[in-house]
Design a protein around this motif. Structure first.
Motif, PDB file in Angstrom:
ATOM      1  N   ILE A 281       0.752  -1.178   0.084  1.00 26.32           N
ATOM      2  CA  ILE A 281      -0.153   0.082   0.095  1.00 26.32           C
ATOM      3  C   ILE A 281       0.819   1.411   0.104  1.00 26.32           C
ATOM      4  CG2 ILE A 281      -1.892   1.214   1.439  1.00 26.32           C
ATOM      5  CD1 ILE A 281      -2.757  -1.480   2.286  1.00 26.32           C
ATOM      6  N   THR A 282       1.966   1.326   0.677  1.00 29.67           N
ATOM      7  CA  THR A 282       2.858   2.392   0.835  1.00 29.67           C
ATOM      8  C   THR A 282       3.418   2.759  -0.549  1.00 29.67           C
ATOM      9  OG1 THR A 282       3.369   2.239   3.177  1.00 29.67           O
ATOM     10  CG2 THR A 282       4.466   3.524   2.075  1.00 29.67           C
ATOM     11  N   VAL A 283       4.038   1.719  -0.998  1.00 31.78           N
ATOM     12  CA  VAL A 283       4.746   1.940  -2.343  1.00 31.78           C
ATOM     13  C   VAL A 283       3.606   2.204  -3.242  1.00 31.78           C
ATOM     14  CG1 VAL A 283       6.129   0.777  -4.372  1.00 31.78           C
ATOM     15  CG2 VAL A 283       6.636   0.242  -1.656  1.00 31.78           C
ATOM     16  N   LEU A 284       2.404   1.644  -3.288  1.00 31.83           N
ATOM     17  CA  LEU A 284       1.626   2.021  -4.428  1.00 31.83           C
ATOM     18  C   LEU A 284       1.089   3.435  -4.312  1.00 31.83           C
ATOM     19  CD1 LEU A 284      -0.278   1.236  -6.807  1.00 31.83           C
ATOM     20  CD2 LEU A 284      -1.728   0.343  -4.996  1.00 31.83           C
ATOM     21  N   ALA A 285       1.003   3.955  -3.217  1.00 31.77           N
ATOM     22  CA  ALA A 285       0.421   5.180  -3.096  1.00 31.77           C
ATOM     23  C   ALA A 285       1.699   6.142  -3.345  1.00 31.77           C
ATOM     24  CB  ALA A 285       0.229   5.499  -1.364  1.00 31.77           C
ATOM     25  N   ILE A 286       2.849   6.148  -3.028  1.00 34.00           N
ATOM     26  CA  ILE A 286       3.993   6.634  -3.521  1.00 34.00           C
ATOM     27  C   ILE A 286       3.988   6.842  -4.905  1.00 34.00           C
ATOM     28  CG2 ILE A 286       6.498   7.155  -3.270  1.00 34.00           C
ATOM     29  CD1 ILE A 286       6.358   6.119  -0.602  1.00 34.00           C
ATOM     30  N   ASN A 287       4.005   6.012  -5.679  1.00 39.96           N
ATOM     31  CA  ASN A 287       4.057   5.501  -7.112  1.00 39.96           C
ATOM     32  C   ASN A 287       2.764   6.407  -7.578  1.00 39.96           C
ATOM     33  OD1 ASN A 287       6.334   4.193  -7.161  1.00 39.96           O
ATOM     34  ND2 ASN A 287       5.409   2.219  -7.465  1.00 39.96           N
ATOM     35  N   LEU A 288       1.622   6.334  -7.108  1.00 40.67           N
ATOM     36  CA  LEU A 288       0.551   7.127  -7.731  1.00 40.67           C
ATOM     37  C   LEU A 288       0.751   8.385  -7.559  1.00 40.67           C
ATOM     38  CD1 LEU A 288      -2.480   4.971  -6.291  1.00 40.67           C
ATOM     39  CD2 LEU A 288      -1.710   5.363  -8.837  1.00 40.67           C
ATOM     40  N   MET A 289       1.170   8.869  -6.230  1.00 34.25           N
ATOM     41  CA  MET A 289       1.765  10.170  -6.119  1.00 34.25           C
ATOM     42  C   MET A 289       2.831  10.884  -7.052  1.00 34.25           C
ATOM     43  SD  MET A 289       2.426  12.092  -2.449  1.00 34.25           S
ATOM     44  CE  MET A 289       3.959  11.278  -2.392  1.00 34.25           C
ATOM     45  N   GLY A 290       3.711  10.006  -7.373  1.00 34.88           N
ATOM     46  CA  GLY A 290       4.849  10.552  -8.260  1.00 34.88           C
ATOM     47  C   GLY A 290       4.239  10.648  -9.688  1.00 34.88           C
ATOM     48  N   ASP A 291       3.153   9.881 -10.127  1.00 31.97           N
ATOM     49  CA  ASP A 291       2.625  10.119 -11.453  1.00 31.97           C
ATOM     50  C   ASP A 291       1.825  11.574 -11.573  1.00 31.97           C
ATOM     51  OD1 ASP A 291       3.527   7.779 -12.437  1.00 31.97           O
ATOM     52  OD2 ASP A 291       1.595   6.691 -11.992  1.00 31.97           O
ATOM     53  N   GLY A 292       1.120  11.817 -10.302  1.00 31.91           N
ATOM     54  CA  GLY A 292       0.575  13.273 -10.443  1.00 31.91           C
ATOM     55  C   GLY A 292       1.604  14.266 -10.401  1.00 31.91           C
ATOM     56  N   LEU A 293       2.801  14.106  -9.365  1.00 33.90           N
ATOM     57  CA  LEU A 293       3.819  15.198  -9.504  1.00 33.90           C
ATOM     58  C   LEU A 293       4.303  15.266 -10.900  1.00 33.90           C
ATOM     59  CD1 LEU A 293       5.487  14.238  -6.443  1.00 33.90           C
ATOM     60  CD2 LEU A 293       4.388  16.250  -6.929  1.00 33.90           C
ATOM     61  N   ARG A 294       4.478  14.278 -11.672  1.00 34.50           N
ATOM     62  CA  ARG A 294       4.980  14.365 -13.160  1.00 34.50           C
ATOM     63  C   ARG A 294       4.157  15.016 -13.838  1.00 34.50           C
ATOM     64  NH1 ARG A 294       4.450   8.951 -15.831  1.00 34.50           N
ATOM     65  NH2 ARG A 294       2.199   9.891 -16.043  1.00 34.50           N
ATOM     66  N   ASP A 295       2.827  14.661 -13.705  1.00 35.96           N
ATOM     67  CA  ASP A 295       1.809  15.339 -14.774  1.00 35.96           C
ATOM     68  C   ASP A 295       1.759  17.029 -14.359  1.00 35.96           C
ATOM     69  OD1 ASP A 295       1.212  12.881 -15.712  1.00 35.96           O
ATOM     70  OD2 ASP A 295      -0.522  12.660 -14.675  1.00 35.96           O
ATOM     71  N   ALA A 296       1.960  17.160 -13.110  1.00 34.51           N
ATOM     72  CA  ALA A 296       1.677  18.707 -12.583  1.00 34.51           C
ATOM     73  C   ALA A 296       2.887  19.652 -12.956  1.00 34.51           C
ATOM     74  CB  ALA A 296       1.497  18.704 -11.339  1.00 34.51           C
ATOM     75  N   LEU A 297       4.202  18.762 -12.832  1.00 36.46           N
ATOM     76  CA  LEU A 297       5.207  19.621 -13.064  1.00 36.46           C
ATOM     77  C   LEU A 297       5.981  19.662 -14.457  1.00 36.46           C
ATOM     78  CD1 LEU A 297       7.176  18.457  -9.715  1.00 36.46           C
ATOM     79  CD2 LEU A 297       6.025  20.817 -10.296  1.00 36.46           C
TER      80      LEU A 297
END
Length: 304
Positions: A281-297
């Motif tokens: 769950i922790t790794v999945l959450a961080i990877n999902l958050m990383g995808d959002g950061l990539r899209d936003a930045l």
């Protein structure tokens, strides 16, 4: 007076732009539902890690000898005193999972800070270095990347000794080439732009060009890489702990908990399932958050 007022106007404009940039960032980030969900889960785990001593019902090393391998509360034989059951020596699983979050997040933060700091400095040097030095640095990074990351980390830990600190050092060294290559590529793309040429013509030194002029414009991909490296660090630390080369018992680290529970997989499923789910769950959450950061930045991914 005119100069002072214009300078004040510029500073106020800069202050006014910051909330606008944050609002724009959140607008793009929030479009990704998975990223927002990952952010909330990450924040929840972070709160658990920070307040672990207050949230855990027991000390993670306390042994209740009369309650060894007790199942979770919803299974026959379970008790509310141990909602997620106990391990082979009677330690509360919930308390160990909560304290394990603290160790995993500590590993992620230390590894990302060390790997990113060293990788950014080396990448900046490679981007501004003469051709021969740039080639030497990048060939060295290629050699490190040619080895399987976990295997290289295992070798380093075997040389340094099987402790959590040495595991963090090994993982940081393994992840560092990714930051070097990413920073160098960003520097090469930025250094020929007009604002860098203007700073050089104005007399800016090399250190100022690297750290003040160019680096701030290279941070977007580095931030995304840092978020993804955080999950990689947690996974690698858990893998090293599982192999007995990371945190040592009785440290409540999730990978070490999995290693201790291997022989009980068939008759006490909870001692293996819950640490594995925590990692997942922790790794999945961080990877999902990383995808959002990539899209936003990344401006190339922003929709007009």
């Amino acid at each position: 007076m005119a100069d002072a007022s214009s300078q004040t106007g510029k500073s106020l404009a800069g202050v006014d732009r910051r909330p606008g940039r944050l609002k724009e960032f959140w607008s793009y980030f929030s479009e990704n539902r998975g990223a927002v969900f990952g952010l909330y889960v990450f924040a929840a785990f972070l709160i658990v890690a920070v307040f672990a001593p207050l949230l855990a019902p027991y000390d993670p090393s306390t042994q209740f000898r009369g309650h060894t391998l007790q199942p979770p509360v919803w299974q026959a034989g379970g008790e509310w005193a141990f909602p997620l059951g106990t391990d082979a020596v009677g330690r509360d699983m919930l308390s160990r999972l909560i304290h394990g979050a603290r160790f995993s997040f500590f590993v992620g933060i230390v590894v990302v800070v060390v790997a990113a700091s060293g990788g950014i400095v080396v990448g900046l040097l490679a981007g501004f270095a003469p051709k021969w030095l740039d080639t030497l640095i990048m060939r060295l990074m290629d050699i490190i990347l040619a080895f399987p990351s976990l295997l290289l980390a295992l070798v380093l830990v075997a040389v340094l000794g099987p402790t959590l600190l040495n595991a963090m050092i090994a993982i940081a060294l393994v992840l560092q080439p990714h930051y070097v290559r990413l920073t160098r590529a960003s520097v090469l793309a930025e250094r020929s732009k007009d604002y860098v040429v203007a700073s050089r013509v104005a007399g800016a030194g090399r250190a100022r060009l690297m750290f003040i002029t160019v680096l701030p414009n290279c941070l977007a991909p580095i931030i995304v890489q840092a978020a993804l490296s955080f999950s990689t660090a947690i996974l690698d630390a858990a893998a090293l702990g599982f192999l007995g080369m990371g945190a040592q018992p009785p440290t409540p680290e999730w990978g070490t908990m999995l290693a201790d529970a291997r022989e009980f997989v068939l008759r006490a499923w909870w001692v293996v399932t819950f640490p594995g789910l925590a990692i997942l769950i922790t790794v999945l959450a961080i990877n999902l958050m990383g995808d959002g950061l990539r899209d936003a930045l990344d401006p190339k991914l922003k929709r007009s």
